[in-house]
Design a protein around this motif. Structure first.
Motif, PDB file in Angstrom:
ATOM      1  N   GLY A 307       0.805  -1.204   0.000  1.00  0.00           N
ATOM      2  CA  GLY A 307       0.000   0.000   0.000  1.00  0.00           C
ATOM      3  C   GLY A 307       0.835   1.248   0.000  1.00  0.00           C
ATOM      4  O   GLY A 307       2.075   1.203   0.104  1.00  0.00           O
ATOM      5  N   TYR A 308       0.147   2.383  -0.128  1.00  0.00           N
ATOM      6  CA  TYR A 308       0.814   3.679  -0.193  1.00  0.00           C
ATOM      7  C   TYR A 308      -0.085   4.723   0.455  1.00  0.00           C
ATOM      8  O   TYR A 308      -1.293   4.752   0.213  1.00  0.00           O
ATOM      9  CB  TYR A 308       1.104   4.052  -1.644  1.00  0.00           C
ATOM     10  CG  TYR A 308       1.774   5.395  -1.822  1.00  0.00           C
ATOM     11  CD1 TYR A 308       3.055   5.627  -1.327  1.00  0.00           C
ATOM     12  CD2 TYR A 308       1.125   6.433  -2.484  1.00  0.00           C
ATOM     13  CE1 TYR A 308       3.670   6.852  -1.488  1.00  0.00           C
ATOM     14  CE2 TYR A 308       1.746   7.667  -2.663  1.00  0.00           C
ATOM     15  CZ  TYR A 308       3.009   7.868  -2.161  1.00  0.00           C
ATOM     16  OH  TYR A 308       3.624   9.095  -2.320  1.00  0.00           O
ATOM     17  N   ASN A 309       0.499   5.569   1.305  1.00  0.00           N
ATOM     18  CA  ASN A 309      -0.197   6.686   1.937  1.00  0.00           C
ATOM     19  C   ASN A 309       0.543   7.984   1.632  1.00  0.00           C
ATOM     20  O   ASN A 309       1.754   8.093   1.900  1.00  0.00           O
ATOM     21  CB  ASN A 309      -0.252   6.521   3.460  1.00  0.00           C
ATOM     22  CG  ASN A 309      -1.275   5.511   3.939  1.00  0.00           C
ATOM     23  OD1 ASN A 309      -1.558   5.417   5.128  1.00  0.00           O
ATOM     24  ND2 ASN A 309      -1.835   4.737   3.023  1.00  0.00           N
ATOM     25  N   LEU A 310      -0.168   8.971   1.092  1.00  0.00           N
ATOM     26  CA  LEU A 310       0.397  10.301   0.843  1.00  0.00           C
ATOM     27  C   LEU A 310      -0.546  11.337   1.431  1.00  0.00           C
ATOM     28  O   LEU A 310      -1.721  11.392   1.060  1.00  0.00           O
ATOM     29  CB  LEU A 310       0.572  10.540  -0.657  1.00  0.00           C
ATOM     30  CG  LEU A 310       1.094  11.928  -1.045  1.00  0.00           C
ATOM     31  CD1 LEU A 310       2.512  12.140  -0.510  1.00  0.00           C
ATOM     32  CD2 LEU A 310       1.052  12.123  -2.566  1.00  0.00           C
ATOM     33  N   CYS A 336       5.362   4.066   2.024  1.00  0.00           N
ATOM     34  CA  CYS A 336       5.162   2.828   1.273  1.00  0.00           C
ATOM     35  C   CYS A 336       5.110   1.680   2.279  1.00  0.00           C
ATOM     36  O   CYS A 336       5.955   1.613   3.182  1.00  0.00           O
ATOM     37  CB  CYS A 336       6.303   2.603   0.274  1.00  0.00           C
ATOM     38  SG  CYS A 336       6.309   3.748  -1.120  1.00  0.00           S
ATOM     39  N   ILE A 337       4.140   0.802   2.125  1.00  0.00           N
ATOM     40  CA  ILE A 337       3.916  -0.261   3.099  1.00  0.00           C
ATOM     41  C   ILE A 337       3.871  -1.603   2.380  1.00  0.00           C
ATOM     42  O   ILE A 337       3.165  -1.747   1.371  1.00  0.00           O
ATOM     43  CB  ILE A 337       2.597  -0.051   3.857  1.00  0.00           C
ATOM     44  CG1 ILE A 337       2.538   1.351   4.470  1.00  0.00           C
ATOM     45  CG2 ILE A 337       2.417  -1.105   4.946  1.00  0.00           C
ATOM     46  CD1 ILE A 337       1.159   1.753   4.929  1.00  0.00           C
ATOM     47  N   VAL A 338       4.618  -2.573   2.892  1.00  0.00           N
ATOM     48  CA  VAL A 338       4.563  -3.938   2.381  1.00  0.00           C
ATOM     49  C   VAL A 338       4.425  -4.883   3.574  1.00  0.00           C
ATOM     50  O   VAL A 338       4.861  -4.562   4.691  1.00  0.00           O
ATOM     51  CB  VAL A 338       5.800  -4.312   1.546  1.00  0.00           C
ATOM     52  CG1 VAL A 338       5.852  -3.481   0.271  1.00  0.00           C
ATOM     53  CG2 VAL A 338       7.085  -4.124   2.357  1.00  0.00           C
ATOM     54  N   PHE A 356       8.080   2.081   4.935  1.00  0.00           N
ATOM     55  CA  PHE A 356       9.160   2.938   4.473  1.00  0.00           C
ATOM     56  C   PHE A 356       8.628   4.372   4.437  1.00  0.00           C
ATOM     57  O   PHE A 356       7.780   4.703   3.606  1.00  0.00           O
ATOM     58  CB  PHE A 356       9.641   2.515   3.088  1.00  0.00           C
ATOM     59  CG  PHE A 356      10.175   1.113   3.024  1.00  0.00           C
ATOM     60  CD1 PHE A 356      11.486   0.843   3.380  1.00  0.00           C
ATOM     61  CD2 PHE A 356       9.367   0.064   2.607  1.00  0.00           C
ATOM     62  CE1 PHE A 356      11.990  -0.462   3.320  1.00  0.00           C
ATOM     63  CE2 PHE A 356       9.857  -1.233   2.538  1.00  0.00           C
ATOM     64  CZ  PHE A 356      11.169  -1.494   2.897  1.00  0.00           C
ATOM     65  N   SER A 357       9.114   5.208   5.338  1.00  0.00           N
ATOM     66  CA  SER A 357       8.614   6.574   5.453  1.00  0.00           C
ATOM     67  C   SER A 357       9.597   7.552   4.825  1.00  0.00           C
ATOM     68  O   SER A 357      10.785   7.554   5.152  1.00  0.00           O
ATOM     69  CB  SER A 357       8.384   6.943   6.918  1.00  0.00           C
ATOM     70  OG  SER A 357       7.344   6.173   7.466  1.00  0.00           O
TER      71      SER A 357
END
Length: 389
Positions: A307-310, A336-338, A356-357
């Motif tokens: 996933g991805y958060n912005l 970014c998230i795995v 991963f920030s």
């Protein structure tokens, strides 16, 4: 108390299915116990991950039903850090830290309601908001995610703003074929010169089997004094939120996308120098845009998640008052998230997630990249009896 209720339901006499004037009572206790090891800043820490226990009660006669539910958070490990934004028990727009956060138990949900068949369901109490009906599309990780959805704003549970576990909310939900609707008002009795304390609405449509598209709107009413006395720097009006999303749940793939826009809807801690030359605590309120993606590939016992958060704040209104400690101009959440999860058998899940920030905090510090490895146990059981009136 819980075991007494279970015993009462278990001992209820059973009658034949042809009894017309009867009441069906169902009770569902449940628990979700979660904890993990987290590695960040070159150190390891054991962390609680928002464990909870709860109960749902339903008493139904024909199409008329009465429901009650309660859920408490169980802090099995009294760790000082949590990376799960759903784990906060704070509700205040000004209060930055929860007074419940170090207690063994803390209130998450508590509600009563009535089911009216085709006329929908009406519930009152502390409960999941209609705004989260949409933002939950991408909130599917065990630890991370939901940081760009403006659901748990300012490190709270979204209770006061009505975006998360809404405080003292009256919520109506109904379904018309493939169309799902929800409406919400908050009645906290706050001294804010408004008859109610907020309102919201959501709409979802099932485009195809397990494929949904939806939108939600929420508006909170804060005290005019909070806006005018300078303690909320940068605020230009009442908090307003809009979310738009889509999700698909399949046998092999799950995916979802969410877009969020809000005005005056989030805040971060700040300090200012008062006329007595003392440093006082304040908050800085800002607008923001958010984008979230979630994907899941499912095997028999394994799942792979990504996933991805912005989250991009607009902080131009926070720098207009001289003498304040402003929000950092590079303040942004960019994750970014795995992850992977393994189900050796029902009820048990072993999970690992890596965030991963690449963003910065409101104070200009680089956000932490975090690795987690943990265990989750989910238990639930429904007890149901039909009795003659």
């Amino acid at each position: 108390m819980l075991f007494s209720l279970l015993f009462m339901v278990k001992e209820l006499p059973v009658y034949g299915q042809n009894v017309k004037d009867s009441v069906e009572i169902s009770l569902r206790p449940y628990a979700s116990l979660r904890g993990h090891m987290a590695v960040y800043d070159h150190k390891m820490e054991l962390q609680e991950n928002a464990s909870r226990i709860g109960m749902e009660l339903n008493i139904k006669k024909g199409t008329l039903g009465f429901i009650a539910g309660g859920e408490v958070q169980l802090n099995m490990f009294r760790g000082r850090t949590s990376f799960n934004v759903d784990g906060s028990l704070s509700s205040g727009f000004v209060t930055m830290e929860s007074s419940q956060s170090r207690q063994v138990f803390g209130n998450r949900l508590g509600y009563l309601g009535i089911e009216l068949g085709k006329y929908g369901t009406l519930t009152i109490g502390k409960q999941w908001s209609v705004y989260r009906d949409i933002t939950s599309y991408t909130d599917r990780f065990n630890v991370f995610g939901a940081r760009a959805s403006a659901t748990f704003v300012g490190g709270t549970d979204g209770g006061e703003t009505g975006t998360g576990r809404a405080d003292q909310a009256l919520i109506y939900r109904n379904r018309f074929g493939n169309l799902y609707i929800g409406g919400q008002i908050q009645a906290r009795g706050g001294n804010n010169d408004h008859f109610i304390d907020g309102f919201g609405a959501s709409v979802q449509y099932e485009v195809a089997d397990d494929f949904f598209a939806g939108a939600a709107y929420n508006r909170a009413f804060l005290s005019d004094r909070l806006i005018e006395n300078g303690r909320a720097i940068g605020i230009t009006g009442q908090p307003t939120y809009f979310s738009l999303g889509t999700k698909y749940t399949g046998k092999v793939f799950d995916w979802s996308v969410l877009f969020v826009l809000h005005k005056n809807g989030d805040f971060s801690q700040s300090f200012y120098q008062n006329p007595g030359m003392e440093i006082s605590q304040s908050i800085m309120v800002f607008n923001a845009k958010g984008l979230e993606f979630f994907g899941k590939y499912k095997l028999e016992k394994f799942s792979i998640l990504a996933g991805y958060n912005l989250y991009v704040p607009d902080i131009k209104n926070t720098g207009i008052i001289p003498g304040q400690y402003h929000l950092d101009p590079d303040f942004k959440r960019n994750d970014c998230i795995v992850g992977v999860s393994y189900h050796p058998f029902n009820f048990v899940q072993i999970y690992s997630e890596q965030r991963f920030s690449m963003g910065k905090t409101s104070l200009g510090e680089r956000e932490k990249s975090v690795f987690t490895l943990g265990l989750r146990i989910d238990l639930s059981k429904t007890f149901s009896k039909k009795i003659d009136l």
